[in-house]
Design a protein around this motif. Sequence first.
Motif, short mmCIF file in Angstrom:
data_model
loop_
_atom_site.label_atom_id
_atom_site.label_comp_id
_atom_site.label_asym_id
_atom_site.label_seq_id
_atom_site.Cartn_x
_atom_site.Cartn_y
_atom_site.Cartn_z
N PHE A 56 13.32 -74.04 -31.13
CA PHE A 56 12.63 -75.33 -31.11
C PHE A 56 13.04 -76.20 -32.29
O PHE A 56 13.13 -77.41 -32.18
N HIS A 57 13.29 -75.58 -33.44
CA HIS A 57 13.73 -76.33 -34.62
C HIS A 57 15.05 -77.04 -34.34
O HIS A 57 15.27 -78.17 -34.77
N GLY A 60 14.42 -78.86 -30.10
CA GLY A 60 13.18 -79.50 -29.69
C GLY A 60 12.53 -78.72 -28.57
O GLY A 60 12.99 -77.66 -28.16
N VAL A 61 11.44 -79.26 -28.06
CA VAL A 61 10.70 -78.66 -26.95
C VAL A 61 10.82 -79.61 -25.78
O VAL A 61 10.47 -80.79 -25.89
N PHE A 68 10.58 -83.26 -27.08
CA PHE A 68 9.60 -83.43 -28.15
C PHE A 68 10.15 -82.78 -29.42
O PHE A 68 10.83 -81.75 -29.35
N VAL A 69 9.82 -83.35 -30.55
CA VAL A 69 10.17 -82.76 -31.84
C VAL A 69 9.13 -81.71 -32.19
O VAL A 69 7.93 -81.98 -32.20
N TYR A 70 9.61 -80.51 -32.44
CA TYR A 70 8.73 -79.39 -32.78
C TYR A 70 8.07 -79.65 -34.13
O TYR A 70 8.74 -79.96 -35.12
N LEU A 71 6.75 -79.52 -34.18
CA LEU A 71 6.00 -79.70 -35.43
C LEU A 71 5.60 -78.37 -36.04
O LEU A 71 5.84 -78.12 -37.22
N ARG A 79 3.08 -76.98 -31.06
CA ARG A 79 2.70 -78.37 -31.29
C ARG A 79 3.98 -79.18 -31.45
O ARG A 79 4.85 -78.80 -32.24
N ALA A 80 4.07 -80.31 -30.73
CA ALA A 80 5.26 -81.14 -30.80
C ALA A 80 4.88 -82.59 -30.58
O ALA A 80 3.78 -82.89 -30.12
N LYS A 81 5.80 -83.51 -30.89
CA LYS A 81 5.50 -84.95 -30.81
C LYS A 81 6.73 -85.73 -30.41
O LYS A 81 7.85 -85.34 -30.70
N LYS A 82 6.53 -86.82 -29.72
CA LYS A 82 7.57 -87.80 -29.41
C LYS A 82 6.91 -89.17 -29.44
O LYS A 82 6.06 -89.47 -28.60
#
Length: 126
Positions: A56-57, A60-61, A68-71, A79-82
């Motif tokens: 994921f690093h 991404g996911v 999504f960017v892996y948090l 947990r991830a975000k875009k």
Amino acid sequence: MSWQDYIDKQLIGSKNISQAAIAGHDGNVWAKSDGFNVSKEEIVRLMAGLGDPTQFHMNGVHVNGTRFVYLSGNDQVVRAKKDKMGLHCVKTNQAVIVATYNDPIQPQQAASTAEGLGDYLIQCGY
């Protein structure tokens, strides 16, 4: 309660989740919200990443065709975000809950809702 009821009433109905799916560890989707087209391949990659988040690093996911960017995460949660959209995934004994949320929903609200259902499913043996 059917799997679709969990999506419609517990997740989407909470107003803390925008779109969601529940799938088996094998990637087969048991239920999903309208317009949420998470694929079997995406679920399989998600499950693999729960065991080894290093992928994921780097990559991404990917869910519903979106990267999504892996948090953060662990062996049960991702947990991830875009942009203004977030992703929260929860692994149970037999299933994985994949949930997205959009601004103005706060990450904590989505996390609480998704993880609450995850805890319930684990208590029920799922």
